[in-house]
Enzyme design. Sequence first.
Site, PDB file in Angstrom:
ATOM      1  N   CYS A   1       0.842  -1.203   0.000  1.00  0.00           N
ATOM      2  CA  CYS A   1       0.000   0.000   0.000  1.00  0.00           C
ATOM      3  C   CYS A   1       0.880   1.259   0.000  1.00  0.00           C
ATOM      4  O   CYS A   1       1.478   1.565  -1.019  1.00  0.00           O
ATOM      5  CB  CYS A   1      -0.998  -0.038   1.145  1.00  0.00           C
ATOM      6  SG  CYS A   1      -2.494   0.876   0.747  1.00  0.00           S
TER       7      CYS A   1
ATOM      8  N   HIS B   1      -3.656  -5.076   0.406  1.00  0.00           N
ATOM      9  CA  HIS B   1      -3.059  -5.640   1.621  1.00  0.00           C
ATOM     10  C   HIS B   1      -3.130  -7.170   1.605  1.00  0.00           C
ATOM     11  O   HIS B   1      -4.122  -7.738   2.083  1.00  0.00           O
ATOM     12  CB  HIS B   1      -3.808  -5.135   2.862  1.00  0.00           C
ATOM     13  CG  HIS B   1      -3.625  -3.689   3.129  1.00  0.00           C
ATOM     14  ND1 HIS B   1      -2.686  -3.216   4.013  1.00  0.00           N
ATOM     15  CD2 HIS B   1      -4.259  -2.590   2.635  1.00  0.00           C
ATOM     16  CE1 HIS B   1      -2.765  -1.887   4.061  1.00  0.00           C
ATOM     17  NE2 HIS B   1      -3.705  -1.495   3.228  1.00  0.00           N
TER      18      HIS B   1
ATOM     19  N   GLU C   1      -1.601  -9.203   3.426  1.00  0.00           N
ATOM     20  CA  GLU C   1      -1.494  -9.770   4.770  1.00  0.00           C
ATOM     21  C   GLU C   1      -2.842 -10.145   5.376  1.00  0.00           C
ATOM     22  O   GLU C   1      -2.919 -11.071   6.182  1.00  0.00           O
ATOM     23  CB  GLU C   1      -0.722  -8.808   5.689  1.00  0.00           C
ATOM     24  CG  GLU C   1      -1.431  -7.511   6.075  1.00  0.00           C
ATOM     25  CD  GLU C   1      -1.268  -6.375   5.064  1.00  0.00           C
ATOM     26  OE1 GLU C   1      -0.971  -6.647   3.887  1.00  0.00           O
ATOM     27  OE2 GLU C   1      -1.469  -5.201   5.462  1.00  0.00           O
TER      28      GLU C   1
END
Length: 535
Positions: free
Chosen positions: A384, A510, A512
């Site tokens: 990001c 993102h 993650e």
Amino acid sequence: MSKTKYIFVTGGVTSSLGKGIIAASLAKLLQERGYSVTIQKLDPYINIDPGTLNPYEHGECFVTDDGAETDLDLGHYERFLNIPTSQANNVTTGRIYQSVINKERKGEFLGKTVQIIPHITDEIKHRIQLLGNTGEYDIVITEIGGTVGDIESLPYIEAVRQMKWELGDDNALVIHLTLVPYLKAAGELKTKPTQHSVKILMQSGVSPDVLVCRTEHHLNDNIKRKLALFCNVQQESIIESIDAETIYDVPNLMLNEKLDLVVLNKLKLATDRKPALKEWNEFLKRHKNPKNTVEIGLIGKYVELHDAYKSITEAFIHAGAVNEVKVKVRWIHSESLTVENVPDKLKGLNGILVAPGFGGRGIEGKIDAVRYAREHKIPFLGICLGMQMAVIEFSRNVLGLSDANSTEMNAETKYPVINLMEAQKEVTNKGGTMRLGAWDCKIDKDSKVFEAYNTQQISERHRHRYEFNNDYKEQLAKAGMIATGINTETNLVEIIELKDHPWFVGVQYHPEYKSTVLKPHPLFVSFVKACLDNL
Ligand code: GLN
């Protein structure tokens, strides 16, 4: 009679006992026994959601597929259960009051005085039952944030009392998580704080069915008997929760303590299928027996609070297990980096991750770190803001656009290589107004990311306002920074890569948030592998 059964998890004595991990571990065991389970978190603060909170306050803001900005515990739920959560899984006091007040304005209460009981408690009960009413779940676990005795938790405890009363003992139960401290001078575990916190619960009319006791030392039978007698709980329902080496050990610890059995017996649910935890334990075995160690620098501006990057560090653990390596994180404050000290501070790293973030603080340090990774051919993942920094660095130092920037940091820049989408220009409200949640992306076949994902069509979660400026796409590509992932509907660039580099990837989304124990994220797996190759 309701079909879905409800489990409530409350906390006593202190915060930070790990309610979220206990809830997720119990859910995991129930899931392994064949039940469909989801977990919900009720947060007693007045913000509508944690999206507007500074990460120093509450750690990371976790984002769901449907674009909800939520508490980081939802990340644990997803990582343990391997099923997505949604807006319905996280409710705050702010949201509850907002919807009650909206109804009042619409006249829905027909002239009644609107009160905490019944209107706020009814809204809480409604939010709890939303998940159950979908018909998708056998069991809904609801974690009540905060500690019993807090003024702001009272309406939640009252809602739990009412639901237990309405649903009956076979359909709802309360697990109270508490602390049993060890007094070194006395050489003893102490039950009094637990007795007091149970007493507070009982003053609100709620008697816990199960006590989960956080402790640094094993609870002997004597202590268990005492807790049972004074807290009005059956002795087999006193569950020890001893400090664990990793949160991923907790499901096994709870299995040994028979938490799942106790719960299922109370809810009159079948217990014949035993939790196998086969894949889970395979993950644990690899996680605990790494063949190598790689060190990855995590460059961010909230590094004092590791919880601010929870999903990233957990994704490293999942990806490390796949690669049979231990990922050691070197926490680096972006504000502490300068062109002069970067070689020293980043020396010896096998990989560099530039983290997400908002605002201008520390961004020059992030740019210096990107440059170091690019020039020294160190595997790099920019997430990001980290991806945006990579674009800025390349524009400045390779294209020679010396003033290149994001309009977030410098609205007047001559080269706005990252700028605001048209749709964002009119937005003035801060909460829930970013590009949020799952967006599709199409990947180039000839790319590092395609090697990682092994598919061209992906969907990933977003949380940002600013975007890659397509006016610079060609110029960047000619010099070696290629847009290898694009949202075909909006033409927004989602991924950039460097051609002449062993592994240099920046993603606008993102990754993650989507890494789980059973499904480690392909991009993290591939990044950690590149770091391993760079040992
Ligand atoms: N501040 C940047 C934006 O809003 C990046 C946000 C992030 O890293 N999540 O676009």
